[in-house]
Design an enzyme around this catalytic site. Sequence first.
Site, PDB file in Angstrom:
ATOM      1  CG  ASN A 157     -18.470  37.843  21.695  1.00 41.95           C
ATOM      2  OD1 ASN A 157     -19.497  37.305  21.277  1.00 41.95           O
ATOM      3  ND2 ASN A 157     -17.583  37.223  22.443  1.00 41.95           N
ATOM      4  NE  ARG A 165     -20.971  24.701  27.288  1.00 37.09           N
ATOM      5  CZ  ARG A 165     -20.172  25.420  26.512  1.00 37.09           C
ATOM      6  NH1 ARG A 165     -19.546  24.868  25.502  1.00 37.09           N
ATOM      7  NH2 ARG A 165     -19.991  26.700  26.753  1.00 37.09           N
ATOM      8  CD  GLU A 183     -11.574  33.191  22.075  1.00 42.00           C
ATOM      9  OE1 GLU A 183     -11.604  33.534  23.274  1.00 42.00           O
ATOM     10  OE2 GLU A 183     -12.298  32.314  21.604  1.00 42.00           O
TER      11      GLU A 183
END
Length: 401
Positions: A7, A240, A384
Site C-alpha cells: 500500500n 474531513r 483490506e
Amino acid sequence: MKVLVINAGSSSLKYQLYDMTDESVLAKGLVERIGMDSSIVTHKPTGGTEVTEVSEILEHTTAIRKVLSLLTDPEHGVIGSVDEIEAVGHRVVHGGEYFGESALVDGDVKTKIRLLFDLAPLHNPASMMGIKAAESNMNVPQVVVFDTAFHQSMPEHAYLYAIPRVLYSKHKVRRYGAHGTSHEFVSKTAAEFLNRPIEDLKIISCHVGNGASVTAVKGGRSIDTSMGMTPLEGLMMGTRSGDLDPAIVPYVMNKEELTVNEVNSMLNKHSGLLAISGISSDMREITDGMQKGDANSKLAFDMYEYRLRKYIGSYAAVMNGVDVITFTAGVGENSVVLRKKVCENLTYLGVELDDELNEIRSGEPRRISTANSKVEVLVIPTNEELVIARDTNRIVQGLMS
Ligand code: ADP
C-alpha cells in the site's frame, strides 16, 4: 503461494507478506518519510520482535529493496529468498470507470491508472510509484485492487450529481466512493457469519475510522455510498468535513481570500472532529474529553454520531428496509459508546442493541444486537490487506492454470 501486499502512499509504503496456503501473515511493516532526510523503517515478523531502523530512502524503489532485504534478513527475515514471493498485490485508490474489479498489471492497466491521476492526484501517482518500484526489484506478476471497484455497481441515479451533464461526459465528474475493498469484505463476512445468502440481504455497512463511509449493499452489490467523487463527501471524519453546502466554498474563499489549495486543505485536513473539538482528530481523545466534561469534545462526538445515523436512515430508505447493520474500522470496531448511541436511536427500524454484547472486545466478527432485534447489528473487523492478497492469489493462480 506467498503474496506481498503493498500500500504505497506519496511518502510511505506499508507491506504485508502472506502465505496463502493458510492466509497467514508472515511479516508486516511500514517505511515512512520516503524522500525526507531520515526515513523510518518498521518491520515486524509474526511472532518475532519488531525492528525499527532509520536510514536514507529517497524513493519507493529503494524502499522496496529495503523491505525485501528485511524479509530475507538472516535475523529478522521470514523467507530464505525473494524468489519465494510469487506475486505482488497493490492497493490503488482510484479505478475510475475503468475497473469494476481487480486486474493483472500490464501496459494497458498502467496507462489507465495514469489517466486517473487527475481524479486522485494525491493517491494514484503514489500507487504507480509502488507498482514501478516492485517491477524494478522483482520479476513476478502484479495485481491491482481498487478502493472504488466495488462501487461501480451503483446505478446512474446514485452516482450522478445534479449538475450539467457535460461535466460528467467531459470530465467524469460523478460519485465513485471509496473503502470498497472493506465494504465488500465486511458485507460478505456478515452474510457468512449469519449463514445467509448475501443475495437476500440488505446491509448497511459503516466503515468508520479516521476516514469514514457508509454503503448500502443490496444483494451483495453496492447501490449507494457516502463518499463522492473524492473521499471528502459524506460522513464527518477525523479531519474531513464531509457533506456541506457547496456554496460555502466560494463564500469562504471570498471572505477569507483563500486559494483553491487552501480551501481544499481546510476541508480535508483542518475540519471534522479536529475542527469541532479543537483538541484532536482521534476519537479516543474526543471520547476522553467528553467523559471529562469538555463541551467541544461532546459536540464533536454528537455531530459524528448524528451524521452517521442520518446516513443509516437514508440507506434504509433507499433499500426499503435493512436486515443487517455492520460496524468496522478503528471507531466502528472499538467505540462501544458510538455504537450504543447510534443504535439506541434506531429503534424505529427495529434495532435492539444488547449492551453486554456491545461491551465485549474482540478481534472476531460478532453480533451485538439482541435475539429479538429485527435488524442484525454486527461488528466485523475489516481486513483490506487480506482481500488484496486473496484477489492477487486468485488472479495469479488463474494465469498458471
Ligand atoms: P484510517 O484507516 O482511516 O486512518 P482507522 O480505521 O485506523 O482509520 O481508525 C482510526 C480511528 O479509530 C481513530 O479516530 C481512533 O481514535 C479510533 N479508535 C481506535 N481505537 C479506538 C477506541 N478504543 N475507541 C474509540 N476510537 C478508537
